[in-house]
Design a protein around this motif. Structure first.
Motif, PDB file in Angstrom:
ATOM      1  N   SER A 164       0.840  -1.191   0.000  1.00 53.32           N
ATOM      2  CA  SER A 164       0.000   0.000   0.000  1.00 53.32           C
ATOM      3  C   SER A 164       0.879   1.246   0.000  1.00 53.32           C
ATOM      4  O   SER A 164       1.818   1.365   0.788  1.00 53.32           O
ATOM      5  CB  SER A 164      -0.910   0.000   1.236  1.00 53.32           C
TER       6      SER A 164
ATOM      7  N   VAL B 283       1.329   5.676  -0.644  1.00 51.90           N
ATOM      8  CA  VAL B 283       0.785   7.034  -0.723  1.00 51.90           C
ATOM      9  C   VAL B 283       1.791   7.934  -1.415  1.00 51.90           C
ATOM     10  O   VAL B 283       2.981   7.599  -1.522  1.00 51.90           O
ATOM     11  CB  VAL B 283       0.436   7.597   0.675  1.00 51.90           C
TER      12      VAL B 283
ATOM     13  N   HIS C 186      -3.826   9.429  -1.211  1.00 48.45           N
ATOM     14  CA  HIS C 186      -3.936   8.024  -0.807  1.00 48.45           C
ATOM     15  C   HIS C 186      -5.157   7.453  -1.512  1.00 48.45           C
ATOM     16  O   HIS C 186      -6.288   7.840  -1.207  1.00 48.45           O
ATOM     17  CB  HIS C 186      -4.092   7.910   0.710  1.00 48.45           C
TER      18      HIS C 186
ATOM     19  N   HIS D 195      -8.262   9.672  -2.303  1.00 49.91           N
ATOM     20  CA  HIS D 195      -8.414  10.761  -1.349  1.00 49.91           C
ATOM     21  C   HIS D 195      -7.202  11.697  -1.399  1.00 49.91           C
ATOM     22  O   HIS D 195      -6.056  11.246  -1.457  1.00 49.91           O
ATOM     23  CB  HIS D 195      -8.579  10.205   0.067  1.00 49.91           C
TER      24      HIS D 195
ATOM     25  N   THR E   9      -3.220  10.402   9.253  1.00 47.61           N
ATOM     26  CA  THR E   9      -4.232  10.531   8.210  1.00 47.61           C
ATOM     27  C   THR E   9      -4.574   9.204   7.542  1.00 47.61           C
ATOM     28  O   THR E   9      -5.729   8.976   7.163  1.00 47.61           O
ATOM     29  CB  THR E   9      -3.747  11.527   7.128  1.00 47.61           C
ATOM     30  N   VAL E  10      -3.588   8.319   7.379  1.00 47.04           N
ATOM     31  CA  VAL E  10      -3.800   7.077   6.631  1.00 47.04           C
ATOM     32  C   VAL E  10      -3.627   5.884   7.578  1.00 47.04           C
ATOM     33  O   VAL E  10      -3.033   6.009   8.655  1.00 47.04           O
ATOM     34  CB  VAL E  10      -2.808   6.953   5.453  1.00 47.04           C
TER      35      VAL E  10
ATOM     36  N   VAL F 163      -0.363   1.196   5.223  1.00 46.67           N
ATOM     37  CA  VAL F 163       0.511   1.853   4.235  1.00 46.67           C
ATOM     38  C   VAL F 163       1.963   1.494   4.540  1.00 46.67           C
ATOM     39  O   VAL F 163       2.422   1.619   5.680  1.00 46.67           O
ATOM     40  CB  VAL F 163       0.307   3.381   4.256  1.00 46.67           C
TER      41      VAL F 163
END
Length: 533
Positions: A6, A8, A19, A22, A43-44, A48
């Motif tokens: 994963s 970002v 992400h 978003h 935030t994530v 990630v």
């Protein structure tokens, strides 16, 4: 097989984070690794595992405090990160420790509880980004790249770097049956060391007055499109034979030609012929900081190692043959271990280039362009990864424990708290280490910078087909000339593409910095002239 991670995408100059679908704007404070990790994971989700920096170069944030940019990068990577420590690795396929690089460093961190790992990487490893390439464009680029790769590799995974991705994709093309179903034989450490010491990569040479005019009538950049892909059609396989001078001399002329056309690495004594007035052909070890130079003065004799394509070019160039004496050699059977891998990458590259050409929406055109550059990087750096040079480990030691720095380590930076060092660890065993493949491709690419036959047009291209005194520089896959050439370009790998053109008079560049400045100006000028027409 590798699994997807994963990811970002973060612009540290603006704080914009993307992400999936978003987009968020973060407050990154002092742009330290601690500030980035805190803001991102506020935030994530913890799932990630990779953060690509698309702009901002946060590792240069305090560069003014350090004498060298490398020191600033090392300090940024090694600064304390509350709740995190440097990743120590997990499993045979996981890399550990930070990677100190001036432009594209890699920070590898794990939480103190060991349950979560994450990398901070630069998207610049994959392609050159411009102003306006926001994180969403970079996300779309990687998505498009993944979709196109999966046309050929249904289980393709985009790894952290082009070289890792290239190697991983290649392992998926190893034949399941036949002689090499269990992998290709790895050379002895002695032969790998010989190739590392005697087989260079791209040709980088600046030619200055009086070999060229002090005032140039112009400067044109001809770059070989997707060059290394042109030289993957055959590669060395199996255990090589040593070829002594007596053995080589006992062969017929045709057998000698076949050997030089084959997959070999040759120790030669070379003499530049009388009356020679063009660029050098064969690389020779150079004193000082440069690894190689290219002797060109008539009557000069030198000893060097070179691949078959370059030796053949010296003996059969379009101007006059050089004298080449075989002192020793290594000769392999010719095989096709890279053909399927390279064919799939070339097809992916061509599809992306076509998408860029026919895409009417500029917003979609840019990801197609960047993805095609990423495919080029996968092949280019994938080939380089086969070279498997001796490993260099980077580490840190508290200043209070200075005596614990390894005795054979080189100090590459320090501050009030830690000493940063790097230490050679020799060759690690790797079943996919094949410096002979990289050396063969690099030799073929250097030879093609000098002379290359275009069968469809029945013509030649390359520096030796330009007028004497008109070659100003070589830079990896490009040659810089003072006059225009009518070399064919059919959008095929290896073709010479005119990428820059400055009209003179121009002062001949006397440094790499000046050459690059003229290169950039030439590209801008050519793009502007094409828009006008």
């Amino acid at each position: 097989m590798q699994r997807p991670r994963s990811t970002v995408f973060l612009d540290t100059a603006t704080g914009v984070l993307v992400h999936r679908d978003h987009t968020t704007r973060l407050d990154l404070g002092d742009q330290s690794a601690a500030a980035i990790l805190t803001a991102v994971f506020h935030t994530v989700p913890d799932s990630v595992e990779r953060i690509y920096i698309t702009a901002g170069d946060p590792w240069h944030h305090d560069a003014d405090r350090y004498p060298y940019l490398r020191d600033a990068v090392a300090a940024w990577l090694n600064a304390p990160v509350p709740g995190w420590r440097t990743d120590t690795g997990q499993g045979k396929d996981r890399l550990a420790g930070h990677f100190v690089h001036v432009r594209n460093p890699v920070g590898r961190y794990q939480r103190d509880d060991g349950k979560h790992r994450v990398e901070i990487r630069s998207a610049g490893e994959w392609f050159d980004l411009e102003d306006g390439d926001d994180p969403a464009i970079v996300r779309d680029t990687f998505l498009l790249l993944w979709q196109e790769l999966r046309r050929h590799w249904p289980d393709a995974v985009i790894m952290g770097s082009p070289s890792q991705t290239g190697r991983d994709l290649w392992t998926r093309t190893i034949p399941e049956r036949g002689k090499y179903a269990d992998g290709y034989p790895v050379l002895s450490e002695e032969l790998r060391g010989l190739l590392h010491a005697t087989a260079g990569q791209g040709r980088n040479e600046l030619i200055t007055p009086p070999r060229i005019p002090a005032q140039l009538p112009g400067l044109l950049e001809y770059d070989r499109t997707f060059a290394y892909a042109k030289h993957t059609w055959k590669s060395p396989v199996g255990t090589p034979r040593r070829i002594t001078p007596r053995t080589f001399a006992s062969w017929t002329a045709q057998e000698q030609t076949n050997a030089l056309y084959g997959c070999g690495h040759w120790h030669v004594r070379v003499t530049v012929p009388d009356g020679w007035n063009h660029v050098g052909i064969l690389p020779a070890p150079a004193p000082g900081e440069r690894a190689w130079h290219y002797p060109h003065t008539p009557g000069t004799t030198f000893t060097t190692w070179a691949g078959g394509p370059e030796v053949h070019a010296a003996l059969n160039n379009p101007i006059q043959p050089w004298k080449v004496e075989i002192l020793d050699g290594i000769l392999w059977e010719a095989g096709k271990p890279l053909t399927d891998w390279a064919r799939k990458l070339k097809d992916t590259w061509a599809n992306l280039a076509a998408q860029e050409h026919f895409q009417g929406d500029e917003r979609n055109k840019r990801p197609a362009h960047l993805a095609s550059r990423a495919v080029r990087a996968i092949l280019l750096y994938g080939i380089g990864s086969f070279a498997q040079r001796p490993r260099m480990v980077t580490g840190t030691t508290p200043r209070s424990m200075e005596r614990d720095v390894p005795a054979d380590a080189e100090i590459i930076g320090f501050d009030d708290n830690v000493i940063t060092w790097q230490q050679p660890t020799g060759f690690a065993w790797d079943p996919n280490a094949h410096p002979e493949w990289a050396a063969t491709i690099w030799s073929g690419a250097r030879a093609a910078l000098l002379t290359q036959y275009h069968r469809d047009e029945d013509t030649y291209a390359g520096a030796l087909h330009a007028a004497p005194g008109s070659v100003a520089a070589f830079r990896t896959d490009a040659v810089y000339l003072t006059s225009a050439q009518n070399w064919p370009h059919r959008q095929q790998p290896g073709d010479y593409l005119l990428k820059g053109h400055l009209t003179g008079p121009l002062t001949a560049p006397d440094s790499e910095e000046n050459l690059l400045a003229l290169r950039d100006a030439g590209r801008i000028a050519l793009a502007a002239s094409r828009k006008e027409t």
